[in-house]
Every structure is written in structure tokens, then in C-alpha cells.
Scaffold this active site. Structure first.
Site, PDB file in Angstrom:
ATOM      1  N   ASP A  56     -13.840   4.139   8.903  1.00  0.00           N
ATOM      2  CA  ASP A  56     -12.730   4.709   8.153  1.00  0.00           C
ATOM      3  C   ASP A  56     -12.671   6.229   8.272  1.00  0.00           C
ATOM      4  O   ASP A  56     -11.630   6.793   8.610  1.00  0.00           O
ATOM      5  CB  ASP A  56     -12.831   4.302   6.676  1.00  0.00           C
ATOM      6  CG  ASP A  56     -11.776   4.969   5.823  1.00  0.00           C
ATOM      7  OD1 ASP A  56     -10.674   4.414   5.710  1.00  0.00           O
ATOM      8  OD2 ASP A  56     -12.056   6.058   5.271  1.00  0.00           O
ATOM      9  N   THR A  84      -7.716   4.333   5.232  1.00  0.00           N
ATOM     10  CA  THR A  84      -7.449   3.835   6.584  1.00  0.00           C
ATOM     11  C   THR A  84      -7.838   2.369   6.693  1.00  0.00           C
ATOM     12  O   THR A  84      -7.105   1.556   7.282  1.00  0.00           O
ATOM     13  CB  THR A  84      -8.207   4.672   7.621  1.00  0.00           C
ATOM     14  OG1 THR A  84      -7.820   6.047   7.477  1.00  0.00           O
ATOM     15  CG2 THR A  84      -7.893   4.209   9.033  1.00  0.00           C
ATOM     16  N   ASP A  85      -8.992   2.013   6.121  1.00  0.00           N
ATOM     17  CA  ASP A  85      -9.390   0.597   6.102  1.00  0.00           C
ATOM     18  C   ASP A  85      -8.362  -0.243   5.357  1.00  0.00           C
ATOM     19  O   ASP A  85      -7.970  -1.327   5.811  1.00  0.00           O
ATOM     20  CB  ASP A  85     -10.756   0.443   5.422  1.00  0.00           C
ATOM     21  CG  ASP A  85     -11.898   0.837   6.346  1.00  0.00           C
ATOM     22  OD1 ASP A  85     -11.650   1.026   7.547  1.00  0.00           O
ATOM     23  OD2 ASP A  85     -13.033   0.961   5.859  1.00  0.00           O
ATOM     24  N   LEU A  86      -7.936   0.255   4.191  1.00  0.00           N
ATOM     25  CA  LEU A  86      -6.990  -0.504   3.379  1.00  0.00           C
ATOM     26  C   LEU A  86      -5.638  -0.651   4.085  1.00  0.00           C
ATOM     27  O   LEU A  86      -5.033  -1.729   4.069  1.00  0.00           O
ATOM     28  CB  LEU A  86      -6.798   0.178   2.022  1.00  0.00           C
ATOM     29  CG  LEU A  86      -8.032   0.180   1.107  1.00  0.00           C
ATOM     30  CD1 LEU A  86      -7.788   1.057  -0.105  1.00  0.00           C
ATOM     31  CD2 LEU A  86      -8.368  -1.235   0.675  1.00  0.00           C
ATOM     32  N   GLY A  89      -5.918  -3.215   6.744  1.00  0.00           N
ATOM     33  CA  GLY A  89      -5.919  -4.553   6.165  1.00  0.00           C
ATOM     34  C   GLY A  89      -4.524  -5.013   5.796  1.00  0.00           C
ATOM     35  O   GLY A  89      -4.153  -6.169   6.033  1.00  0.00           O
TER      36      GLY A  89
END
Length: 486
Positions: A56, A84-86, A89
Site C-alpha cells: 500500500d 490504496t489497498d481499500l 478492493g
């Protein structure tokens, strides 16, 4: 075998790793052409950076997110959560749903490439647009906004409040609440463009005034004003906020190892059903036996062999024993275990049965809800069809009315042209009539006659002169001819 009975395949290996193991998209596609195969990586499936691991913070740095995050005069800052991860997703979720819809329409699966870098760059929105179209380099603004002033956090006596004046009227309202009427009348702050130019002076004035009261006092003053505002809450304040609780954003559930836990609920609500009986995230290997037996049809011996060799793992297993009837009850556990003839490996059949019943009950309820949804969808479709028919009828009436209007306009135009021709004809006749009735101007006509007579006289004189010259010339020529003869 598992891919053949599945709808979606999700993996986050480095590109090419699963293909080396015979589990790449092309491999899975051969046995499951319907599969929606989703790969989540750091940088994508091809390109110069594909072999790098995805994290991330690194993706937030490479994508420019850290460059635009932080205090105006400070260093780059990582967001408080892995945005960024979220974002990746959420993009993945939407892409998979779109893939399933595509498969529903075509019967064919597809490969989806989701990655951290692309997701975060796509989220740069207006900051990216400013650079791509105007070559305006982005900068950090802290809690402020680059093109709207005021739109930021202000320190109060005991905390912070965020206020945004999205238009000039809202700015006037902010000044009224702050009891700063002279600021709203100041020519430097009349428009948002001027407020952006004079950002520092205006922000200093507003900051000084906000620091004079507590956050709750300002919240009470802004209530009902129509100006966007809100406090900066800590976690305790967030999860005691009435609106957060009303939106059902706190969900409790039983975890198999941690007990009763609470987590943030989903950020959406549905009109046709409510989220109930939430389940915790599964433990590693929690459903191994259920899948092997229920979906793939493995028998107990085969499952036991897989568990024994460590090929698979199952989290929820119990070792139960079949005890001899004459076993002395005073023996210690190790003694009767060693005295026992065989060790029977079994699983929580009752728990699985209960879960199965719950699942089937939920499926039945889901089918009932789905039937109601289908009926409502059909009702809505019928309403839409009826509305389309009404709209078509109104459109037909409008077209007929427009046609009639066009015919009226053409008729009016022809009538106007005919009237114009008649007016022109009457004007021409009037001019001729006026010309006929115009009285004789004796003096004017006498002058014309005199001029005409003068012209005729001059013409006669000219003719006579020419004739005399011709005669003289003829006489001279005759005399000359006679002299020559003599």
C-alpha cells in the site's frame, strides 16, 4: 475440480507464478471456461515493474498520493488507513460483479487485472485532470482545498471543525455566523477566485475567530445554516455519533476463537433486505472438509488421508474416541487413550448439520425475498413500459401538434407574402397615379425647351460649317485640276 464448480477465482501472486504451477488463467480456462478469474497485483500483469511486490505505502508513493497528502509546508504523509489497498478492493469487487454480469450475458468467463498502482492513479481525479489538461503541478494543502476557500479545518478552543463555503452565498453565511460582516463586504473576498488569491489573509482572520469558541459552540451556531460543516472526531466520538449508529455501521458477531467482536458495517443499505446474522471472517482451513465433502464429493477416508499428510488443513476438527463398555472410569486420560482399541477421527457433524439447516433456511428466505424482488422488478418494469407508452403517446401528440404548427406557419408565411405583394402592387399603382396627377411645371419645361433648341441650333451650325468646308475643298480641287489641264 474446485475451479470447475466455482464462479470466481481470485489470486494475488506475482504475475506468472500460478502459470508455472499450472493454475494460470489459460490453464483454468480449459477446465472452467465460465470462470471469472481475477488477479490482484502491485503493478499489473505486464510492464517493467510487474515483478515487484505490491504494498500500500509503496503504491501510494509511486502513484502520487503521498505527494498531495500532508501539510502545505510539511513532508509527504501516508494516509491514516491503507486507502490504496481499500480502493483496489473496491475496484476488484466492482470488476468481478461486472465480469459475472458479462458471463450471464455471454456464457463466457474472462480474466480481470486489478492492481494497486492503477487503482490509486485512477483515484487522483481532479488533481490528475489539472495536470493532464493544464500542466498544473499538484501540491499539498493539508486539510485545505486547492481551488475553494474557505474549505478546511479550523482549530477551536478544544478541537477542530471543518467548514466549507462552496459558493459566495455560503461564504456570506459563514461570515454572518462568525460575526464578521466586514469580511463578507471586503472587495478582496467577494468571489471564490478572489478568496483563493487572498487565501492566507482570509484564513488568518477566520482562524482567529474560530479559536474563540469551543467546537460544540460552533456546531450549534452552524446547525441549520446550510453551510457544510463537521467536527474532526476521534474513534470514540465516531462510534457514538447518532448518525453512525442510525446507519447501522457497527456490527457485532461471534468469532470462533476471539468470541464476541464488533466491526464496521457495510457502507451501503438496501431497500429490499437488511444485513442480518453477520458472519466473521473464516479461519484458515475452517471450511476445508465442508468443501471437500459437500462440493467435491470426497469420502471420509480420502479427506482423512489429505489431513494426515498435511496436504490440507481443517481448523474445526475434534478427536473423539469409541470407549469400551468395561473401561474403568478412574483411569487417567492418557491411560484409557492408550488402552483404547482404535481412535476414531470425526468432525463436528452436528455443527455442520446445524449450519446446513441455517443455510438452507436462509436460502429459502432468500428465495422468498428474491421472488418478492422479482415481482417488484416486474412491477417496476411494467410501470416503466406504461410510462414509455405514455411518453410515446405524448411524443406523438407533440409531433402532430408540431406538424400542425408547421402547416400554420407555412400558411401564415404564404399569406404574409401575398399581402406583401398586394401592398407592393398598391404602392406601385399609387406612384403611377401620383405621377399622372403631377401638375405641369411651365418654367421647368421652358428651360428644357430652351436647352433643346440651343442644342439643335449648335448642331445646325456645326453641319453648315462642315458643309462649307467640304465645298471649299471641292472648289480648290477643281481649280487645281483645271490648271493642270491648261
Amino acid at each position: 475440480m474446485l475451479a470447475a464448480v466455482s464462479d470466481v477465482f481470485v489470486e494475488n501472486y506475482l504475475p506468472g507464478k500460478l502459470a508455472e504451477m499450472g493454475l494460470g488463467y489459460e490453464d483454468i480456462k480449459k477446465i472452467a471456461p465460465h470462470i471469472v478469474y481475477c488477479s490482484i497485483t502491485g503493478y499489473g500483469q505486464t510492464g517493467p515493474m510487474v515483478q515487484r511486490g505490491g504494498y500500500d505505502s509503496i503504491a501510494a508513493a509511486v502513484s502520487g498520493l503521498m505527494h498531495i497528502t500532508g501539510h502545505e509546508d510539511g513532508e509527504p504523509v501516508r494516509p491514516g488507513v491503507a486507502m490504496t489497498d481499500l480502493a483496489t478492493g473496491l475496484y476488484t469487487y466492482g470488476a468481478i460483479m461486472a465480469g459475472l454480469l458479462q458471463r450471464y450475458k455471454t456464457g463466457k468467463g474472462l480474466h480481470i487485472d486489478c492492481n494497486l498502482l492503477s487503482s490509486q492513479v485512477a483515484c487522483l481525479t481532479h488533481v490528475a485532470a489539472n495536470y493532464l489538461n493544464c500542466k498544473i503541478e499538484a501540491k499539498r494543502w493539508g486539510t485545505a482545498h486547492g481551488s475553494i476557500v474557505p474549505y478546511q479545518a479550523f482549530k477551536t478552543k478544544d478541537g477542530y471543525i471543518v467548514v466549507g463555503a462552496g459558493n459566495d452565498q455560503q461564504f456570506v453565511t459563514v461570515c454572518k455566523i462568525l460575526n464578521l460582516p466586514e469580511v463578507s463586504k471586503d472587495s478582496r473576498y467577494k468571489t471564490n477566485a478572489l478568496r483563493v488569491q487572498n487565501r492566507k489573509e482570509l484564513t488568518d482572520i477566520l482562524s482567529t475567530r474560530f479559536s474563540e469558541k469551543t467546537t460544540i459552540e460552533w456546531l450549534q451556531l452552524f446547525e441549520g445554516s446550510g453551510v457544510p460543516y463537521g467536527p474532526i472526531n476521534n474513534m470514540q466520538q465516531v462510534f457514538s455519533d447518532p448518525q453512525v449508529l442510525h446507519n447501522g455501521l457497527v456490527m457485532e458477531m461471534n468469532h470462533p476463537t476471539a468470541g464476541r467482536i464488533a466491526v464496521p458495517g457495510p457502507g451501503v443499505r438496501y431497500s429490499e433486505f437488511a444485513v442480518s446474522h453477520p458472519k466473521p471472517p473464516p479461519l484458515v482451513g475452517q471450511h476445508t472438509v465442508e468443501i471437500l465433502k459437500g462440493m467435491l464429493g470426497y469420502d471420509d477416508d480420502a479427506i482423512e488421508e489429505l489431513l494426515r499428510t498435511g496436504a490440507v488443513a481443517q481448523h474445526e476438527i475434534l478427536f473423539l474416541v469409541s470407549l469400551p463398555r468395561d473401561l474403568p472410569m478412574h483411569l487417567e486420560i492418557p491411560a484409557w487413550l492408550s488402552a483404547m482399541g482404535t481412535l476414531e477421527l470425526t468432525f463436528k457433524r452436528e455443527d455442520r448439520r446445524r449450519r446446513g439447516e441455517e443455510r438452507r433456511g436462509e436460502e429459502r428466505r432468500g428465495e422468498g425475498r428474491e421472488e418478492k424482488r422479482r415481482e417488484k422488478r416486474e412491477e417496476r418494469r411494467e410501470e416503466k413500459r406504461e410510462e414509455r407508452r405514455r411518453e410515446e403517446k405524448r411524443g406523438e401528440e407533440r409531433r402532430r401538434e408540431e406538424k400542425r404548427g408547421e402547416e400554420r406557419r407555412r400558411e401564415e408565411k404564404r399569406g404574409e407574402e401575398k399581402r406583401r405583394e398586394e401592398r407592393e402592387k398598391r404602392r406601385e399603382e399609387k406612384r403611377r397615379e401620383e405621377k399622372r396627377k403631377e401638375p405641369w411645371n411651365t418654367e421647368k419645361n421652358l428651360a428644357y425647351v430652351k436647352e433643346l433648341c440651343l442644342i439643335i441650333l449648335l448642331a445646325l451650325i456645326a453641319v453648315h460649317s462642315i458643309k462649307a468646308v467640304v465645298n471649299d475643298h471641292s472648289h480648290e480641287k477643281a481649280e487645281s485640276t483645271g490648271s493642270d489641264l491648261g
